[in-house]
Design an enzyme around this catalytic site. Structure first.
Site, PDB file in Angstrom:
ATOM      1  N   ARG A 154      60.141  74.142  17.127  1.00  0.00           N
ATOM      2  CA  ARG A 154      59.900  75.016  18.286  1.00  0.00           C
ATOM      3  C   ARG A 154      59.118  74.302  19.387  1.00  0.00           C
ATOM      4  O   ARG A 154      59.171  74.693  20.542  1.00  0.00           O
ATOM      5  CB  ARG A 154      59.160  76.288  17.858  1.00  0.00           C
ATOM      6  CG  ARG A 154      60.014  77.222  16.999  1.00  0.00           C
ATOM      7  CD  ARG A 154      59.220  78.420  16.548  1.00  0.00           C
ATOM      8  NE  ARG A 154      58.722  79.201  17.667  1.00  0.00           N
ATOM      9  CZ  ARG A 154      59.426  80.091  18.342  1.00  0.00           C
ATOM     10  NH1 ARG A 154      60.663  80.342  17.987  1.00  0.00           N
ATOM     11  NH2 ARG A 154      58.896  80.731  19.353  1.00  0.00           N
ATOM     12  N   ASP A 169      53.322  82.306  23.008  1.00  0.00           N
ATOM     13  CA  ASP A 169      53.317  82.729  21.604  1.00  0.00           C
ATOM     14  C   ASP A 169      51.893  82.946  21.094  1.00  0.00           C
ATOM     15  O   ASP A 169      50.954  82.385  21.635  1.00  0.00           O
ATOM     16  CB  ASP A 169      53.938  81.635  20.719  1.00  0.00           C
ATOM     17  CG  ASP A 169      55.440  81.784  20.569  1.00  0.00           C
ATOM     18  OD1 ASP A 169      55.968  82.839  20.969  1.00  0.00           O
ATOM     19  OD2 ASP A 169      56.076  80.850  20.053  1.00  0.00           O
TER      20      ASP A 169
END
Ligand code: ADE
Length: 224
Positions: A154, A169
């Site tokens: 990611r 996030d």
């Protein structure tokens, strides 16, 4: 990024890499994931990969010669120098910060244990880093390897379509992510916070920052 995974149970995780974000990244050539069957590196006629521990005790240990041979052979499959990781509950605790740091490497060989563990000499001679995904014991390193690959990938540019979504996030700003809402505007008697409908981006930004702090304080005092 290239990941080579050495495991007795490749089918446990192969499906994961054939779908979702990881599949897209593989297709685009940003990452590659190769699974290798540990048993292929056993040389005796029974293809034995494990044996009982010296000194007695329960369970079986993966043999260092088989593991060592597997790592040596898998290393040769690419010119890129790998970091050899053994997934184990005794390893360094994995988190987003470590995942981000590791995303700068070029190649990992991930070794999945099974049974009661592996012969210590394999760790001493071949492993660069032991990694644990948390303080609990799983039946093997396959799920931890999948977790590792997902979380590290990611952070590789191009893997997550919207870069912004990684930077907002949870954990990326030292706290949890703010609450999010989609349609309908009212659900179960709860309205979407007015500010999110305002179109005022700086106000929304401020609200999110504040909400993120509140949520972190409430759910994870250790991070607040
Ligand atoms: N293997 C078994 N349990 C594990 C854990 N918690 N983390 C990493 N590898 C493991």
């Amino acid at each position: 990024m290239r990941y080579d995974v050495i495991t007795l149970f490749p089918e446990l995780i192969s499906g994961y890499f054939e779908d979702s974000l990881i599949k897209r990244a593989r297709k685009q050539g940003i990452i590659s994931v190769e699974l290798h069957q540990l048993r292929d590196y056993a040389t005796d006629k029974h293809k034995q990969v494990d044996d009982s521990p010296y000194g007695g005790g329960s369970g079986m240990l993966l043999k260092p010669d088989v593991l060592g041979r597997a790592v040596e052979a898998v290393k040769e499959k690419s010119d890129i120098k790998p970091v050899v990781v053994y997934l184990s509950p005794q390893g360094k605790k994995f988190n987003n910060k470590l995942a981000r740091e590791l995303s700068k490497k070029e190649r990992f060989i991930l070794v999945c244990g099974r049974y009661e563990g592996v012969d210590q000499r394999f760790i001493d001679l071949y492993v660069d880093m032991e990694v644990s995904i948390g303080d609990y014991v799983l039946s093997g390193g396959e799920l931890p390897a999948a977790v590792f690959i997902d979380a590290v990938s990611r952070f590789i540019p191009g893997v997550v379509g919207n870069e912004d979504s990684v930077s907002t996030d949870s954990f990326e700003n030292d706290g949890l992510k703010y609450p999010q809402y989609t349609k309908p505007r009212e659900f179960g008697g709860i309205e979407v916070p007015e500010v999110l409908l305002s179109g005022n981006h700086s106000k929304i930004e401020k609200w999110r920052e504040h909400a993120s702090k509140e949520v972190t304080k409430k759910k994870r005092k250790d991070l607040a």
